[in-house]
Design a protein around this motif. Sequence first.
Motif, PDB file in Angstrom:
ATOM      1  N   TRP A 254      36.832  26.625  46.013  1.00  0.00           N
ATOM      2  CA  TRP A 254      36.427  27.948  45.480  1.00  0.00           C
ATOM      3  C   TRP A 254      37.670  28.790  45.269  1.00  0.00           C
ATOM      4  CZ3 TRP A 254      31.735  29.533  43.906  1.00  0.00           C
ATOM      5  CH2 TRP A 254      30.590  28.839  44.349  1.00  0.00           C
ATOM      6  N   ILE A 255      37.769  29.365  44.079  1.00  0.00           N
ATOM      7  CA  ILE A 255      38.884  30.279  43.774  1.00  0.00           C
ATOM      8  C   ILE A 255      38.297  31.673  43.600  1.00  0.00           C
ATOM      9  CG2 ILE A 255      40.649  30.875  42.043  1.00  0.00           C
ATOM     10  CD1 ILE A 255      40.767  27.805  41.399  1.00  0.00           C
ATOM     11  N   THR A 256      38.708  32.606  44.442  1.00  0.00           N
ATOM     12  CA  THR A 256      38.096  33.947  44.392  1.00  0.00           C
ATOM     13  C   THR A 256      38.410  34.651  43.076  1.00  0.00           C
ATOM     14  OG1 THR A 256      40.061  34.839  45.476  1.00  0.00           O
ATOM     15  CG2 THR A 256      38.148  34.310  46.893  1.00  0.00           C
ATOM     16  N   HIS A 257      39.691  34.676  42.728  1.00  0.00           N
ATOM     17  CA  HIS A 257      40.111  35.385  41.519  1.00  0.00           C
ATOM     18  C   HIS A 257      41.100  34.566  40.709  1.00  0.00           C
ATOM     19  CE1 HIS A 257      38.359  39.421  41.863  1.00  0.00           C
ATOM     20  NE2 HIS A 257      38.456  39.260  43.169  1.00  0.00           N
ATOM     21  N   ASN A 258      41.023  34.692  39.401  1.00  0.00           N
ATOM     22  CA  ASN A 258      42.057  34.163  38.520  1.00  0.00           C
ATOM     23  C   ASN A 258      43.010  35.310  38.154  1.00  0.00           C
ATOM     24  OD1 ASN A 258      43.131  32.054  36.565  1.00  0.00           O
ATOM     25  ND2 ASN A 258      42.805  33.833  35.243  1.00  0.00           N
ATOM     26  N   GLU A 259      44.252  35.217  38.646  1.00  0.00           N
ATOM     27  CA  GLU A 259      45.322  36.099  38.197  1.00  0.00           C
ATOM     28  C   GLU A 259      45.017  37.596  38.348  1.00  0.00           C
ATOM     29  OE1 GLU A 259      46.486  34.922  34.259  1.00  0.00           O
ATOM     30  OE2 GLU A 259      47.277  33.026  34.992  1.00  0.00           O
TER      31      GLU A 259
ATOM     32  N   HIS B 108      38.918  40.058  47.203  1.00  0.00           N
ATOM     33  CA  HIS B 108      39.294  38.676  47.582  1.00  0.00           C
ATOM     34  C   HIS B 108      39.163  38.496  49.098  1.00  0.00           C
ATOM     35  CE1 HIS B 108      41.852  35.245  48.593  1.00  0.00           C
ATOM     36  NE2 HIS B 108      42.574  36.075  49.331  1.00  0.00           N
ATOM     37  N   GLY B 109      39.748  39.385  49.836  1.00  0.00           N
ATOM     38  CA  GLY B 109      39.722  39.286  51.305  1.00  0.00           C
ATOM     39  C   GLY B 109      38.314  39.363  51.865  1.00  0.00           C
ATOM     40  N   GLU B 110      37.530  40.280  51.341  1.00  0.00           N
ATOM     41  CA  GLU B 110      36.143  40.429  51.823  1.00  0.00           C
ATOM     42  C   GLU B 110      35.313  39.188  51.485  1.00  0.00           C
ATOM     43  OE1 GLU B 110      36.333  44.317  53.651  1.00  0.00           O
ATOM     44  OE2 GLU B 110      35.138  42.496  53.835  1.00  0.00           O
ATOM     45  N   ALA B 111      35.565  38.585  50.312  1.00  0.00           N
ATOM     46  CA  ALA B 111      34.817  37.377  49.933  1.00  0.00           C
ATOM     47  C   ALA B 111      35.201  36.205  50.838  1.00  0.00           C
ATOM     48  CB  ALA B 111      35.088  37.027  48.471  1.00  0.00           C
ATOM     49  N   VAL B 112      36.484  36.122  51.181  1.00  0.00           N
ATOM     50  CA  VAL B 112      36.919  35.047  52.092  1.00  0.00           C
ATOM     51  C   VAL B 112      36.236  35.219  53.448  1.00  0.00           C
ATOM     52  CG1 VAL B 112      38.888  34.062  53.332  1.00  0.00           C
ATOM     53  CG2 VAL B 112      39.129  34.688  50.909  1.00  0.00           C
ATOM     54  N   LYS B 113      36.152  36.470  53.932  1.00  0.00           N
ATOM     55  CA  LYS B 113      35.473  36.731  55.214  1.00  0.00           C
ATOM     56  C   LYS B 113      34.002  36.318  55.139  1.00  0.00           C
ATOM     57  CE  LYS B 113      36.575  40.979  56.854  1.00  0.00           C
ATOM     58  NZ  LYS B 113      37.108  42.383  56.721  1.00  0.00           N
ATOM     59  N   ALA B 114      33.355  36.646  54.025  1.00  0.00           N
ATOM     60  CA  ALA B 114      31.930  36.279  53.842  1.00  0.00           C
ATOM     61  C   ALA B 114      31.791  34.760  53.806  1.00  0.00           C
ATOM     62  CB  ALA B 114      31.401  36.887  52.548  1.00  0.00           C
ATOM     63  N   PHE B 115      32.725  34.102  53.124  1.00  0.00           N
ATOM     64  CA  PHE B 115      32.716  32.629  53.024  1.00  0.00           C
ATOM     65  C   PHE B 115      32.839  32.012  54.417  1.00  0.00           C
ATOM     66  CE2 PHE B 115      33.460  28.705  50.721  1.00  0.00           C
ATOM     67  CZ  PHE B 115      34.335  27.976  51.511  1.00  0.00           C
TER      68      PHE B 115
ATOM     69  N   ILE C  75      38.578  27.615  50.286  1.00  0.00           N
ATOM     70  CA  ILE C  75      38.654  28.808  49.442  1.00  0.00           C
ATOM     71  C   ILE C  75      40.104  29.281  49.322  1.00  0.00           C
ATOM     72  CG2 ILE C  75      38.279  30.480  51.330  1.00  0.00           C
ATOM     73  CD1 ILE C  75      36.371  31.957  49.249  1.00  0.00           C
ATOM     74  N   GLY C  76      40.430  29.738  48.122  1.00  0.00           N
ATOM     75  CA  GLY C  76      41.789  30.226  47.874  1.00  0.00           C
ATOM     76  C   GLY C  76      41.771  31.203  46.712  1.00  0.00           C
TER      77      GLY C  76
ATOM     78  N   GLU D  55      45.017  44.120  56.324  1.00  0.00           N
ATOM     79  CA  GLU D  55      44.520  43.047  57.202  1.00  0.00           C
ATOM     80  C   GLU D  55      43.448  42.233  56.460  1.00  0.00           C
ATOM     81  OE1 GLU D  55      44.979  46.155  58.287  1.00  0.00           O
ATOM     82  OE2 GLU D  55      46.751  45.626  59.506  1.00  0.00           O
ATOM     83  N   THR D  56      42.588  42.937  55.742  1.00  0.00           N
ATOM     84  CA  THR D  56      41.532  42.231  54.988  1.00  0.00           C
ATOM     85  C   THR D  56      42.143  41.378  53.887  1.00  0.00           C
ATOM     86  OG1 THR D  56      39.925  43.981  55.441  1.00  0.00           O
ATOM     87  CG2 THR D  56      39.509  42.562  53.523  1.00  0.00           C
ATOM     88  N   ILE D  57      43.069  41.934  53.139  1.00  0.00           N
ATOM     89  CA  ILE D  57      43.667  41.201  52.003  1.00  0.00           C
ATOM     90  C   ILE D  57      44.385  39.941  52.486  1.00  0.00           C
ATOM     91  CG2 ILE D  57      45.468  41.318  50.220  1.00  0.00           C
ATOM     92  CD1 ILE D  57      44.770  44.315  49.932  1.00  0.00           C
ATOM     93  N   SER D  58      44.947  40.021  53.680  1.00  0.00           N
ATOM     94  CA  SER D  58      45.776  38.887  54.156  1.00  0.00           C
ATOM     95  C   SER D  58      45.011  37.941  55.082  1.00  0.00           C
ATOM     96  CB  SER D  58      47.014  39.434  54.880  1.00  0.00           C
ATOM     97  OG  SER D  58      46.617  40.276  55.957  1.00  0.00           O
ATOM     98  N   VAL D  59      43.682  37.960  55.031  1.00  0.00           N
ATOM     99  CA  VAL D  59      42.931  36.970  55.831  1.00  0.00           C
ATOM    100  C   VAL D  59      43.373  35.573  55.402  1.00  0.00           C
ATOM    101  CG1 VAL D  59      40.890  38.370  56.321  1.00  0.00           C
ATOM    102  CG2 VAL D  59      40.993  37.032  54.208  1.00  0.00           C
ATOM    103  N   PRO D  60      43.463  34.647  56.361  1.00  0.00           N
ATOM    104  CA  PRO D  60      43.953  33.294  56.016  1.00  0.00           C
ATOM    105  C   PRO D  60      43.082  32.614  54.957  1.00  0.00           C
ATOM    106  CG  PRO D  60      43.854  33.601  58.404  1.00  0.00           C
ATOM    107  CD  PRO D  60      43.179  34.790  57.802  1.00  0.00           C
ATOM    108  N   ILE D  61      43.745  31.947  54.030  1.00  0.00           N
ATOM    109  CA  ILE D  61      43.050  31.158  52.991  1.00  0.00           C
ATOM    110  C   ILE D  61      43.400  29.692  53.207  1.00  0.00           C
ATOM    111  CG2 ILE D  61      42.835  32.992  51.288  1.00  0.00           C
ATOM    112  CD1 ILE D  61      45.421  32.104  49.994  1.00  0.00           C
ATOM    113  N   ASP D  62      42.746  28.826  52.410  1.00  0.00           N
ATOM    114  CA  ASP D  62      42.941  27.379  52.602  1.00  0.00           C
ATOM    115  C   ASP D  62      43.942  26.775  51.641  1.00  0.00           C
ATOM    116  OD1 ASP D  62      40.885  27.363  54.571  1.00  0.00           O
ATOM    117  OD2 ASP D  62      39.397  27.418  52.944  1.00  0.00           O
TER     118      ASP D  62
END
Length: 446
Positions: free
Chosen positions: A159-164, A199-206, A216-217, A282-289
């Motif tokens: 899953w890619i949250t955002h393109n560019e 992006h960060g909030e979606a990663v948290k929801a994921f 997710i990335g 902190e939200t924006i920098s949540v760890p991604i995969d």
Amino acid sequence: MIKFPKDFLWGTATSSYQIEGAVNEDGRTPSIWDTFSKTEGKTYNGHTGDVACDHYHRYKEDVEILKEIGVKAYRFSIAWPRIFPEEGKYNPKGMDFYKRLIDELLKKDIMPTATIYHWDLPQWAYDKGGGWLNRESIKWYVEYATKLFEELGDVIPLWITHNEPWCASILSYGIGEHAPGHKNYREALIAAHHILLSHGEAVKAFREMNIKGSKIGITLNLTPAYPASEKEEDKLAAQYADGFSNRWFLDPIFKGNYPEDMMELYSKIIGEFDFIKEGDLETISVPIDFLGVNYYTRSIVKYDEDSMLKAENVPGPGKRTEMGWEISPESLYDLLKRLDREYTKLPMYITENGAAFKDEVTEDGRVHDDERIEYIKEHLKAAAKFIGEGGNLKGYFVWSLMDNFEWAHGYSKRFGIVYVDYETQKRILKDSALWYKEVIQKNSIE
Ligand SMILES: CO[C@H](O)c1c[n+]2c([nH]1)[C@H](O)[C@@H](O)[C@H](O)[C@H]2CO
């Protein structure tokens, strides 16, 4: 011969507004790109995505082509206005298209890779306070992403949250070349911040949904900036150009802060950063995969006292594509090494790399796009060099599977490895598609 790792992910990429057409079908409502492309003077010859490649109806044929080329994965984007045509109003018929597409891909053993947002913001979201300018957009985006995770979660491995985010904010709200066509740099940075927050909030929801087997990335367009000379002022120009294109997005995601030098420079232009709230970074920098990297070209800059960024682009010595972009495969190697050195050891995917050239169908009914073969081959060599040095690059997606709506350039620029005759919607595999098929089969390049 250059071999790639056994499980290297060979793919191609597209996006919803650029290929689907069917803009009024099955409940879809307009996006900001429907509005923008219908606005006088915004796109080449007034081209729109109304029909595009008619992929919405021809998706089975297009998946057949993917199978013929032999890709392991296919990166597509989901049109938010099909899923939520109005605020809070889910449209199952819109979701059904993507379920049909994914079913076709899985039947052909092709990994579906989904980009949640590739610029087609629903017009209703823009009408409510300017879309990404409105902090509410984060809530709307998370509702949209969560519905996708619920309905498609475990059938999409990547899953890619955002393109560019750079294009969706700076190019769209600052420079004005893309929808919604604003020219206000403060707005651009506000939009960028809200996109990154979403992006960060979606990663948290994921993470909360604990979707087995999926990763997710985010995909960033990254343009290495080089000084035109060894002069200190040109090096400073390159630093600002790098901050403008790259570090403004890489730093919040991987370091949890905006780059100091750019904050200082931008504060002279936009005033207070009052849109950055406690906890946002902190939200924006949540760890991604993983990190998706879109690479096309580099920039070379010299100092320019009068420009906002104190930098002025100077043309490089390399050959250019139809977009006027210098061809610089070695800069892809430099970029990947820098990301590995300064930002992340996470898996990376080149989620877009490709070129527009003057393609034409010759007497033999073929498209002999040798320049595109050369472009892709040279960039794959750069990628292989990085991997050979231990770089964590896991895949490569050619932009694009097929010729499509190239935003403000309309249909005047062809990036596909498959030619599209827009009059007849006939698809023709270009020589580059036949070459890529062999690369994938042999998992190597000559
Ligand atoms: C500097 O190029 C950008 O990174 C970029 C290039 N491209 C992109 N981003 C977009 O992700 C695609 O939708 C475009 O069609 C594609 C070709 O223009």
